[in-house]
Design a protein around this motif. Structure first.
Motif: not given
Length: 408
Positions: A258-279
């Motif tokens: 039920a885990a849902d991690l979303n990440l945006i990388y800029l030139s390989g660097k972690p830049a933004a995240f959104c953490y959700n549950y999904h079910l």
């Protein structure tokens, strides 16, 4: 024939884990927040002086519903009041029993509460989405038991209908919403090469239970560089009061698929995240953030757009964005639903009767001097996604009252 088994120890719930999981899969609005896994983590960290009263409903020996409840002492200006409520504390926006038949399950549970030991002054069911997934089941269950109850607006949550194509969704957005998102798609690449990455393992049942703590820690690092790094609300994923709870519940969500991690990388660097549950096709937005030092060209908008596009392609059904921060969500949500609180005051409880009168007087003044419904000010202009800890909000906040039947 229906019967009720009451469980008061968190470990005793493990005997019903399979039943709970089975029921959650057919529960309207059955998000991970209603799972046994989430409840165990919540109880471990926040049980404090609460008393667990989980009701397992059986029909002819088969478990057909599970109603997580607890007894909690709440301080009011008139004295301490004992309420029976959901063990939820507003971590998300909606809550309720795990069952395919909410009305029948709640009717049986309320009947049991009325006939068993009276260790409460009020039944106070909060976070009930009467007009959507609940579909009035809570009101009908209270009325069937002949209870006079009052209904108060608790909060307003924002949903995104994911059961559509991305093109249709984007076309349905206001012109300014489309412009700001498309601008982010054009401008953010000026700051670096974009990579959108989503981690959604299937859980232990599918042999996919690697927590990828490296990814979660990247989310924590981004959070520290966002507004959350200086927040004192005690609700961000890096705050010392709740960071371990977030980590424990993340591990549980991984195991449950039920885990849902979303990440945006800029030139390989972690830049933004959104953490959700999904079910069951239901997404709960938990926390998000971005590093403005890496880009100020709309990282957050870019991430949400990529996330929603991917969810629609995957076949997700709905995303609950939670309540508060309406300005940040106004371009995205497709509906805003009222979420209610239902209160029954025990006529044999002095404190309950005093609070009932207080609520009625407050409601009369609102009816006379205010216009329309409004959520409690505590829930407005909240910069985070769903926020816990509204235990002290005992006073009613609207004039929306429903009375049905009479019973002591």
């Amino acid at each position: 024939m229906s019967d009720v088994i009451e469980l008061n120890e968190i470990d005793a719930l493990l005997d019903y884990h399979q039943d709970w999981t089975r029921l959650l899969s057919v529960t309207p609005g059955g998000s991970f927040y209603r799972s046994l896994e989430w409840l165990r983590d919540y109880w471990t960290h926040f049980a404090e002086d609460q008393k667990l009263r989980v009701l397992v409903i059986r029909d002819d020996g088969e478990v057909t519903g599970i109603v997580p409840l607890c007894i909690r002492r709440i301080k009011s200006k008139f004295g301490t009041c004992r309420i029976v409520t959901y063990p939820f504390d507003d971590w998300g926006s909606i809550y309720g029993p795990s069952t395919a038949c909410p009305e029948q399950t709640l009717t049986t549970a309320l009947k049991y509460l009325l006939e068993s030991r009276r260790d409460w002054d009020m039944i106070d069911l909060r976070c009930v989405d009467s007009d959507s997934f609940d579909r009035g089941a809570t009101e009908r269950a209270l009325a069937t038991n002949g209870l006079v109850f009052e209904k108060f607006l608790w909060n307003q949550t924002m949903f995104i209908d994911l059961n559509q194509s991305w093109d249709d969704y984007l076309k349905s957005r206001p012109k300014k919403a489309r412009q700001t998102y498309l601008r982010a798609e054009r401008k953010v690449p000026e700051d670096g090469e974009i990579e959108f990455f989503r981690y959604r393992p299937g859980g232990e049942a599918r042999g996919e239970a690697d927590p990828r703590w490296d990814l979660y820690e990247q989310c924590e690092q981004i959070a520290l560089k966002s507004w959350q790094g200086s927040s004192t609300s005690g609700t961000t994923i890096t705050h010392e009061k709740v960071s371990q709870f977030f980590r424990d519940s993340y591990a549980s969500a991984i195991r449950a698929g039920a885990a849902d991690l979303n990440l945006i990388y800029l030139s390989g660097k972690p830049a933004a995240f959104c953490y959700n549950y999904h079910l069951n096709g239901y997404l709960d937005g938990i926390r998000m953030g971005y590093d403005s030092e890496l880009s100020s060209n709309g990282l957050g908008r870019l991430l949400i757009g990529r996330l929603l596009h991917d969810s629609m392609d995957r076949g997700d059904q709905v995303m609950d964005m939670g309540y508060g921060a309406v300005g940040a969500k106004k371009y995205w949500y497709t509906s805003m639903d009222n979420v209610y609180r239902y209160v029954y005051y025990s006529p044999t409880s002095p404190i309950a009767n005093v609070l009932k009168l207080s609520h009625q007087v407050a409601g009369w003044f609102r009816d006379r001097f205010s216009s329309g419904e409004a959520p409690d000010p505590e829930f407005q202009d909240n910069p985070s996604l769903p926020t816990p800890g509204k235990r002290e909000a005992l006073a009613g906040t609207t004039s929306d009252r429903v009375k049905s039947g009479s019973k002591g």
